[in-house]
Design a protein around this motif. Structure first.
Motif, short mmCIF file in Angstrom:
data_model
loop_
_atom_site.label_atom_id
_atom_site.label_comp_id
_atom_site.label_asym_id
_atom_site.label_seq_id
_atom_site.Cartn_x
_atom_site.Cartn_y
_atom_site.Cartn_z
N GLY A 24 18.60 39.39 67.18
CA GLY A 24 19.51 39.07 68.65
C GLY A 24 20.78 38.86 68.06
O GLY A 24 20.91 38.37 67.02
N ASP A 25 21.67 39.17 69.09
CA ASP A 25 23.03 38.56 68.92
C ASP A 25 23.25 37.30 69.29
O ASP A 25 23.09 36.64 70.48
N ILE A 26 23.85 36.40 68.35
CA ILE A 26 23.73 35.11 68.42
C ILE A 26 25.05 34.64 69.56
O ILE A 26 24.96 33.69 70.42
N ALA A 27 26.02 36.01 69.82
CA ALA A 27 27.05 35.53 70.82
C ALA A 27 26.25 35.58 72.21
O ALA A 27 27.08 35.42 73.35
N ASP A 28 24.95 36.13 72.59
CA ASP A 28 24.40 36.21 73.55
C ASP A 28 23.59 34.92 73.84
O ASP A 28 22.57 34.69 72.87
N THR A 29 23.70 34.20 74.80
CA THR A 29 23.03 32.89 74.91
C THR A 29 21.49 32.93 75.13
O THR A 29 20.85 31.95 74.73
N VAL B 22 13.13 29.32 60.75
CA VAL B 22 13.36 30.31 61.73
C VAL B 22 14.44 30.96 61.51
O VAL B 22 15.77 30.43 61.46
N ALA B 23 14.41 32.39 61.30
CA ALA B 23 16.07 33.08 60.79
C ALA B 23 16.28 33.99 61.89
O ALA B 23 15.47 35.05 62.50
N THR B 24 17.57 34.17 62.08
CA THR B 24 18.00 35.08 63.44
C THR B 24 19.10 35.77 62.86
O THR B 24 20.08 35.34 62.02
N SER B 25 19.32 37.21 63.33
CA SER B 25 20.45 37.89 63.01
C SER B 25 20.02 39.16 63.92
O SER B 25 18.83 39.51 64.45
N ARG B 26 21.02 40.20 64.34
CA ARG B 26 20.88 41.13 64.96
C ARG B 26 19.95 42.06 64.22
O ARG B 26 19.27 42.97 64.86
N SER B 27 19.91 42.33 63.11
CA SER B 27 19.28 43.31 62.40
C SER B 27 17.98 42.86 61.32
O SER B 27 17.78 43.66 60.48
N ILE B 28 17.54 41.44 61.36
CA ILE B 28 16.80 41.07 60.66
C ILE B 28 15.43 41.38 60.80
O ILE B 28 15.04 41.96 61.84
N ALA B 29 14.70 41.72 59.54
CA ALA B 29 13.35 42.22 59.81
C ALA B 29 12.23 41.52 59.94
O ALA B 29 12.34 40.11 59.68
N PRO B 30 11.08 42.01 60.24
CA PRO B 30 9.93 41.08 60.36
C PRO B 30 9.54 40.66 59.06
O PRO B 30 9.74 41.00 58.20
N SER B 31 8.87 39.48 59.16
CA SER B 31 8.69 38.51 57.95
C SER B 31 7.04 38.49 57.79
O SER B 31 6.34 38.43 58.85
#
Length: 237
Positions: free
Chosen positions: A53-58, A34-43
């Motif tokens: 999502g922004d990881i700074a946001d809980t 499971v990969a996350t970032s603000r700009s990650i594309a669908p897989s």
């Protein structure tokens, strides 16, 4: 869903550079990711789920952990790779710099790690890895980076505290402290001078970081370790 016995890794800051390399490394190792970032594309890879999502946001942390447990049923490894780095004279840092850096580097680590560890406790095993900087141990007058040292140093301290708190319950905690890695954030014209800042005489490659993280992944007797992948910077000059 992951197949029986398949392990699952969660990787933050995963859309490019080191994060993308870690996704590829864990997939090659046979993990679902499971990969996350603000700009990650669908897989289109059935073994890879992406969460924007922004990881700074809980709330992002909750979405990511929910996706991992819903799609794959478990979390075996969390790699806290997301991070920001700003090199400024200490008195030039703004309140916005402070809030942004602590938000990603510390808040981003805190909530997702809590949620991942809660899941790992139900499984009786798990592994948490923090990506930090060698500057925590090796201050350099050429790189004015108090905020990086403040936040990444906090992660290194937390790494050891987590290792001891959860050692008896099957959860390991380690960190990888980096030198300067050849990623898109460093323009090619600066590579020679950046390479010269390492005793080995070169910048690190993304593959060097992936090798370091996967070494820790394959080392069940290693916990509380800060592995320096920094071309010798932390050893001296």
């Amino acid at each position: 869903m992951s197949t029986f016995g398949q392990k699952v890794a969660v990787i933050t800051g995963a859309s490019q550079g080191i994060g993308a390399g870690l996704v590829e490394g864990y997939r090659k190792l046979g993990y679902a990711v499971v990969a996350t970032s603000r700009s990650i594309a669908p897989s289109k890879d059935a073994g890879l789920v992406t969460v924007q999502g922004d990881i700074a946001d809980t709330a992002t942390a909750e979405l990511v952990v929910d996706a991992a447990t819903r799609e794959f049923g478990r979390i075996d490894t969390l790699v806290n790779n997301a991070g920001v780095f700003a090199a400024k004279p200490f008195t030039d840092f703004t309140q916005q710099d402070y809030e942004h850096t602590t938000g990603v580097n510390l808040t981003g680590f805190f909530r997702i790690t809590q949620l991942a560890v809660e899941q790992m406790l139900t499984q009786g095993q798990g592994h948490v890895v923090q990506i930090t900087t060698s500057l925590v141990d090796h201050a350099d007058s050429r790189v004015t980076s108090v905020l990086a040292s403040l936040t990444k140093g906090g992660l290194q301290a937390a790494t050891k505290a987590l290792a001891i708190e959860y050692a008896a319950r099957g959860i390991r905690s380690n960190a990888v402290a980096l030198g300067i890695i050849k990623t898109p954030m460093h323009p090619a014209e600066y590579h020679p001078s950046l390479a010269a800042m390492h005793p080995l005489g070169r910048m690190g490659e993304i593959s060097d970081v992936v090798d370091g993280v996967l070494y820790l992944e394959r080392s069940p007797f290693v916990t509380g370790e800060v592995l320096h992948v920094d071309g010798g910077q932390s050893a001296g000059r």
